[in-house]
Design an enzyme around this catalytic site. Structure first.
Site, PDB file in Angstrom:
ATOM      1  CB  ALA A   1      52.372 103.112  15.092  1.00  0.00           C
TER       2      ALA A   1
ATOM      3  N   PRO B   1      56.597 100.219   6.319  1.00  0.00           N
ATOM      4  CG  PRO B   1      57.604 102.147   5.486  1.00  0.00           C
ATOM      5  CD  PRO B   1      57.346 101.410   6.757  1.00  0.00           C
TER       6      PRO B   1
ATOM      7  NE  ARG C   1      43.671  89.377  14.804  1.00  0.00           N
ATOM      8  CZ  ARG C   1      44.883  88.871  15.019  1.00  0.00           C
ATOM      9  NH1 ARG C   1      45.038  87.852  15.841  1.00  0.00           N
ATOM     10  NH2 ARG C   1      45.926  89.365  14.410  1.00  0.00           N
TER      11      ARG C   1
ATOM     12  N   GLY D   1      21.786  96.473  -8.981  1.00  0.00           N
ATOM     13  CA  GLY D   1      22.135  96.826 -10.361  1.00  0.00           C
ATOM     14  C   GLY D   1      22.776  98.193 -10.437  1.00  0.00           C
TER      15      GLY D   1
ATOM     16  CD  GLU E   1      43.137  95.006  15.208  1.00  0.00           C
ATOM     17  OE1 GLU E   1      44.076  95.809  15.178  1.00  0.00           O
ATOM     18  OE2 GLU E   1      42.917  94.270  16.169  1.00  0.00           O
ATOM     19  N   GLY E   2      45.055  91.973  11.203  1.00  0.00           N
ATOM     20  CA  GLY E   2      45.333  90.619  10.708  1.00  0.00           C
ATOM     21  C   GLY E   2      44.500  90.366   9.475  1.00  0.00           C
TER      22      GLY E   2
HETATM   23  C1  LIG Z   1      42.949 101.797   6.469  1.00  0.00           C
HETATM   24  C2  LIG Z   1      43.987 101.040   7.208  1.00  0.00           C
HETATM   25  C3  LIG Z   1      44.133 101.239   8.569  1.00  0.00           C
HETATM   26  C4  LIG Z   1      45.145 100.558   9.247  1.00  0.00           C
HETATM   27  N1  LIG Z   1      45.320 100.817  10.605  1.00  0.00           N
HETATM   28  C5  LIG Z   1      46.412 100.321  11.207  1.00  0.00           C
HETATM   29  C6  LIG Z   1      46.768 100.720  12.531  1.00  0.00           C
HETATM   30  O1  LIG Z   1      46.039 101.483  13.184  1.00  0.00           O
HETATM   31  N2  LIG Z   1      47.928 100.275  13.057  1.00  0.00           N
HETATM   32  C7  LIG Z   1      48.741  99.431  12.362  1.00  0.00           C
HETATM   33  O2  LIG Z   1      49.793  99.077  12.904  1.00  0.00           O
HETATM   34  N3  LIG Z   1      48.441  99.006  11.128  1.00  0.00           N
HETATM   35  C8  LIG Z   1      47.303  99.448  10.531  1.00  0.00           C
HETATM   36  N4  LIG Z   1      47.018  99.067   9.246  1.00  0.00           N
HETATM   37  C9  LIG Z   1      47.895  98.133   8.576  1.00  0.00           C
HETATM   38  C10 LIG Z   1      47.293  96.745   8.425  1.00  0.00           C
HETATM   39  O3  LIG Z   1      47.225  96.109   9.677  1.00  0.00           O
HETATM   40  C11 LIG Z   1      48.164  95.997   7.426  1.00  0.00           C
HETATM   41  O4  LIG Z   1      47.922  96.563   6.160  1.00  0.00           O
HETATM   42  C12 LIG Z   1      47.880  94.526   7.405  1.00  0.00           C
HETATM   43  O5  LIG Z   1      48.313  93.936   8.593  1.00  0.00           O
HETATM   44  C13 LIG Z   1      48.552  93.816   6.232  1.00  0.00           C
HETATM   45  O6  LIG Z   1      49.882  94.163   6.114  1.00  0.00           O
HETATM   46  P1  LIG Z   1      50.466  94.667   4.699  1.00  0.00           P
HETATM   47  O7  LIG Z   1      49.533  95.687   4.200  1.00  0.00           O
HETATM   48  O8  LIG Z   1      51.876  95.020   4.891  1.00  0.00           O
HETATM   49  O9  LIG Z   1      50.326  93.417   3.764  1.00  0.00           O
HETATM   50  P2  LIG Z   1      51.382  92.171   3.629  1.00  0.00           P
HETATM   51  O10 LIG Z   1      51.772  91.707   4.979  1.00  0.00           O
HETATM   52  O11 LIG Z   1      52.446  92.588   2.690  1.00  0.00           O
HETATM   53  O12 LIG Z   1      50.424  91.123   2.950  1.00  0.00           O
HETATM   54  C14 LIG Z   1      50.124  91.103   1.554  1.00  0.00           C
HETATM   55  C15 LIG Z   1      49.293  89.878   1.262  1.00  0.00           C
HETATM   56  O13 LIG Z   1      50.026  88.689   1.614  1.00  0.00           O
HETATM   57  C16 LIG Z   1      49.319  87.920   2.514  1.00  0.00           C
HETATM   58  N5  LIG Z   1      50.237  87.275   3.451  1.00  0.00           N
HETATM   59  C17 LIG Z   1      51.180  87.851   4.222  1.00  0.00           C
HETATM   60  N6  LIG Z   1      51.800  86.933   4.980  1.00  0.00           N
HETATM   61  C18 LIG Z   1      51.226  85.753   4.685  1.00  0.00           C
HETATM   62  C19 LIG Z   1      51.415  84.413   5.151  1.00  0.00           C
HETATM   63  N7  LIG Z   1      52.310  84.106   6.088  1.00  0.00           N
HETATM   64  N8  LIG Z   1      50.651  83.460   4.639  1.00  0.00           N
HETATM   65  C20 LIG Z   1      49.738  83.731   3.679  1.00  0.00           C
HETATM   66  N9  LIG Z   1      49.503  84.963   3.204  1.00  0.00           N
HETATM   67  C21 LIG Z   1      50.247  85.959   3.714  1.00  0.00           C
HETATM   68  C22 LIG Z   1      48.384  88.875   3.214  1.00  0.00           C
HETATM   69  O14 LIG Z   1      47.267  88.195   3.741  1.00  0.00           O
HETATM   70  C23 LIG Z   1      48.016  89.807   2.107  1.00  0.00           C
HETATM   71  O15 LIG Z   1      46.981  89.237   1.368  1.00  0.00           O
HETATM   72  C24 LIG Z   1      45.985  99.688   8.560  1.00  0.00           C
HETATM   73  C25 LIG Z   1      45.814  99.481   7.196  1.00  0.00           C
HETATM   74  C26 LIG Z   1      44.856 100.147   6.514  1.00  0.00           C
HETATM   75  C27 LIG Z   1      44.737  99.933   5.049  1.00  0.00           C
END
Ligand SMILES: Cc1cc2nc3c(=O)[nH]c(=O)nc-3n(C[C@H](O)[C@H](O)[C@H](O)COP(=O)(O)OP(=O)(O)OC[C@H]3O[C@@H](n4cnc5c(N)ncnc54)[C@H](O)[C@@H]3O)c2cc1C
Ligand SMILES: Cc1cc2nc3c(=O)[nH]c(=O)nc-3n(C[C@H](O)[C@H](O)[C@H](O)COP(=O)(O)OP(=O)(O)OC[C@H]3O[C@@H](n4cnc5c(N)ncnc54)[C@H](O)[C@@H]3O)c2cc1C
Lengths: 361, 408
Positions: free
Chosen positions: B133, B137, B262, B361, B385-386
């Protein structure tokens, strides 16, 4: 076992060719492109590197080394990092030598190859045809059986160094299948056109070559359709590797420039719009090389690899075009000016979609 | 020597796993996509029995030792196996009971005692899950900005904060005797240096799953929101040193987990992409469309061009992924290559699956086939994972020699 480490031999060859490209090719690349010439002595230096004769059997005076497509790809990439036109120029003799090693009869090999082991010799192959729908599976240049030999008709273009070559390897359609023939440049009916004026690879002298009822003996035919397919595949590997080498040159140059050039108070490389282009270049160069090495490795294993060779060459060519285009973009207006090499690399890159059979590993 | 042949042992295990994918996963794939939040217990039990004790991620120390004693290929083997499982169903693959990403963190940063304490229970007994984790949010990509706190109180760490999107979080925190690795800061003023990871055993008072997400794809895998309220864990549940070092070392250590995971995520992406590509190829062949690889460019149809393009994209992603894994097997640093693989694979399979739907299609769009599901499943690989962008950023920094301050 999956492994991406070069052998000690390959590392040595890689390092030797890379330093040659850096010391001897890159410094003259710009002038060669501007003048459309390559200094006469350079091909001899290339010969000394063993680019051509190392694969010629010992009986014919060469070193008898295995023709590895993987090693060939490593060499071609490094040469093209120096300059594409010069790389292709240096590799031109192979266009005759390698297909003979691949598929030539003992007699053809004994007759044609010995001079190539002694010193630099010019030779070439005529593969591409001047039409938008040029197709390596169906040449419009034709060969027909006649008087115990063959008669060749048609037109070729992008034939490197055709005016200086004693012998041209011509690919033509023989009934339903492609076939290859040794054609003396001086044979009746062979006409070497004006030197071509192309958008890129301007230092490489290429020609249109016409064949009008050119009569060759039965002994002039080299290999069969399967051999031609292998030859074309080895050529795809060479061209793909050349594309990767030039893409790497452009990417290195753009990266270094972007770290130096300041705009809005920071290096432009610190802007994501630029940094992401550079990152994509790095990824796509590695991706292209891995695809190409895999296809080359399959050829070295004697596997059927037309699909892999076609896809790898396409991939590398497309990547090269995009990378050189972005390299120009990274330099902005300076990229458009001929003082920097990036615009030349972009002009060169567009050629790969039409180049076939113009280099071989 | 440059060699693209997989070893016999990898080929054999791939064959076995392919059977699992084909016979156990594919038949229930649609069902557990539709019945989100329900668990395919029988499948999970079977997987637990056959795979208990295997871990996800890499033990760097062990890798280094093994590398010194000759070629090893466990990371590459994991990639190949995960591709196969994800070819079966990526959501089901993610739901298989194992230490998961949490286990990867323990392997990467834990002491020998911690590895034993936290991972040994996965060798038998009841099914267990591990989870990791990080995401909150208000921060995902910018993990250094996380707000969850860990405060030392006597012999305990006390955790407070909210974590979201935790894969297998429900199973790890409440439905098994697993654990959740939680990233938290011990000193908000210290920035990255203050961020540490902590192992929270399942059922620890103060840890509560308050939501399980409804998702576009990988619906067989639960994604949980977990709240920590004065959640107490023993002092020695911290992974790595408790000290707030100057500089980034601690944070970098935590980020190193990603170098191991990764490529595995990329491998899972490849499995989905291959499922879609194979399916499209077969469907087209049945309809009499054969891709003509040797044909002249001017005679290729748009479909043939697209097909050849996505086919190479997928293979390029695969080779980048294998390279990153191979480097780990050889004990080489692979931070750059792992991000290259993840960036490429996430994007490639997103395109591959979207194109495959287009090829078929209206059939491709229909839920009668699994193709549309693979497209939905594939997209997550461009995000977790990034994200695509974060991995591009890492690649850019590495090739430019920039720090995260120079390029953010
Ligand atoms: C199904 C699912 C499973 C997951 N499992 C895990 C888990 O097991 N553990 C865990 O900790 N997390 C987990 N996650 C979370 C996931 O790792 C994050 O959603 C992800 O890292 C992106 O973070 P965010 O959603 O807050 O998006 P944000 O960080 O808010 O990003 C929004 C957009 O902005 C872009 N962005 C952000 N910063 C930059 C930057 N510096 N330069 C350019 N673009 C940028 C991003 O690429 C993205 O397109 C999971 C998510 C999902 C949907
Ligand atoms: C043939 C030719 C004719 C021209 N004619 C004129 C003319 O008549 N009058 C005139 O004044 N100029 C002229 N120019 C100059 C032209 O307008 C500039 O080259 C152009 O504005 C780009 O500036 P630059 O070359 O300095 O590139 P730079 O500003 O150095 O940019 C280099 C790269 O960095 C990118 N970049 C820069 N800043 C940012 C940022 N904040 N975020 C993201 N990316 C960024 C750019 O997009 C570019 O890719 C001409 C140029 C050429 C080549």
């Amino acid at each position: 076992m999956f492994d991406l480490e070069m052998t000690e031999d390959q590392k040595l060859i890689h390092d030797t060719v890379a330093s040659f490209a850096k010391a001897e090719i890159r410094p003259i690349a710009h002038d060669c492109d501007e003048s459309g010439t390559i200094p006469p002595g350079l091909a001899e230096k290339g010969f000394e590197l063993g680019l051509v004769h190392s694969a010629i059997p010992e009986e014919q005076g060469g070193y008898g080394e295995t023709r590895s497509a993987v090693t060939g790809a490593i060499v071609a990439e490094e040469l093209a990092w120096g300059d594409l036109a010069i790389a292709m120029h240096l590799l031109t003799p192979r266009l005759l030598v390698y297909p003979l090693l691949e598929a030539g009869s003992a007699q053809q090999i004994a007759q044609v190859l010995p001079p190539f082991a002694l010193g630099h010799q010019v030779a070439t192959a005529a593969v591409v045809e001047p039409r938008f729908d040029f197709d390596t599976t169906r040449f419009t240049t034709t060969a027909a059986a006649k008087d115990g030999g063959f008669v060749v008709n048609g037109a070729k273009c992008f034939v490197p160094l055709a005016d200086e070559s004693q012998t041209i390897l011509v690919l033509a359609q023989l009934d339903e299948e492609p076939a290859a023939f040794l054609v003396p440049r001086g044979a009746a009916g062979v006409s070497i056109g004006e030197r071509e004026k192309n958008m890129g690879v301007k230092a490489l002298a290429t020609y249109e070559v016409g064949f009008e009822n050119v009569q060759v003996p039965a002994s002039a035919r080299v290999g069969d359709a399967a051999a031609i397919s292998r030859i074309l595949n080895r050529s795809r590997i060479a061209l793909g590797a050349l594309a990767i080498g030039m893409a790497r040159a452009a990417s290195d140059y753009a990266r270094d420039y972007a770290k130096e050039r300041k705009a809005f108070g920071v290096a432009i490389a610190q802007k994501q719009a630029i940094a992401f282009m550079l990152a994509e270049m790095a990824i796509e160069i590695d991706a292209s090389r891995l695809l190409l090495w895999e296809a080359a490795w399959m050829l070295d294993q004697g596997k059927e690899a037309t699909r892999e060779c076609v896809l790898a060459k396409r991939y590398a060519s497309n990547a090269c075009l995009k990378i050189t285009d972005n390299a120009v973009q990274v330099l902005g207006g300076h990229g458009y000016v001929r003082d920097h090499p990036v615009e030349m690399w972009l002009r060169n890159a567009r050629g790969f979609s039409s180049f076939e059979g113009m280099a071989i590993v | 020597m440059i060699d693209f042949e997989l070893s016999e042992s990898i080929v054999n295990s791939r064959q076995m796993i392919h059977m699992v994918a084909e016979q156990l996963m594919r038949p229930i794939s649609r069902e557990y996509d539709e019945r989100e939040h329900e668990k395919p217990t029988e499948f999970l039990e079977t997987m637990w029995k056959v795979s208990a004790g295997t871990s996800f991620g890499a033990d760097r120390e062990a890798d280094k030792k093994a590398a010194a004693s000759g070629p090893k290929e466990s990371n590459l083997a994991s990639c190949v196996n995960i591709e196969e499982l994800s070819w079966g169903d990526a959501g089901l693959y993610l739901s298989i009971p194992n230490p998961g990403l949490g286990g990867a963190a323990v392997l990467a940063a834990g002491t020998a005692e911690q590895k034993q304490r936290f991972l040994a229970p996965f060798k038998g007994g009841e099914m267990k899950w591990g989870a990791m984790a990080i995401t909150e949010p208000h921060c995902g990509s910018d993990s250094a900005a996380l707000q969850t706190t860990a405060v030392r109180d006597g012999d305990d760490w006390v955790l407070n904060g909210t974590k979201i999107y935790c894969t297998s979080g429900l199973m790890a925190a409440e439905k098994s005797d697993g654990f959740v690795v939680v990233w938290a800061t011990v000193d908000k003023t210290a920035g990255r240096a203050g961020i540490k990871s902590f192992v929270v055993p399942a059922h620890t008072p103060g840890m509560k799953v308050i939501k399980v997400e409804n998702k576009m794809g990988i619906r067989a895998s639960d994604t949980a929101m977990i709240v920590f309220e004065d959640c107490r864990i023993p002092l020695d549940n911290i992974l790595g040193s408790a000290e707030v070092q100057t500089g980034n070392e601690g944070f970098k250590g935590a980020m190193a987990t990603f170098d191991a995971t990764r490529p595995l995520v990329a491998a899972s992406a490849l499995g989905i992409g291959r499922a879609a590509l194979d399916f499209a190829r077969e469907a087209l062949e049945r309809a009499g469309v054969k891709i003509r690889y040797g044909a002249a460019a001017s005679t290729l149809t748009a479909l043939e061009r697209d097909f050849m393009e996505i086919e190479s994209e997928l293979q390029a992603a695969r080779l980048l992924t294998w390279r990153a894994a191979w480097m780990m097997d050889r004990g080489k640093r692979n931070n750059l290559e792992a991000s290259m693989a993840k960036a490429k694979a996430g994007l490639a399979v997103t395109r591959v699956t979207q194109k495959a739907v287009e090829f078929l299609g209206p059939l491709g769009y229909s839920r009668k086939l699994l193709l549309e599901k693979w497209m939905r499943d594939a997209k997550i690989n461009d995000i977790f994972e990034g994200t695509q962008q974060i991995n591009m950023l890492i690649v850019a920094r590495r090739i430019l020699g920039y720090s995260s301050k120079d390029l953010s």
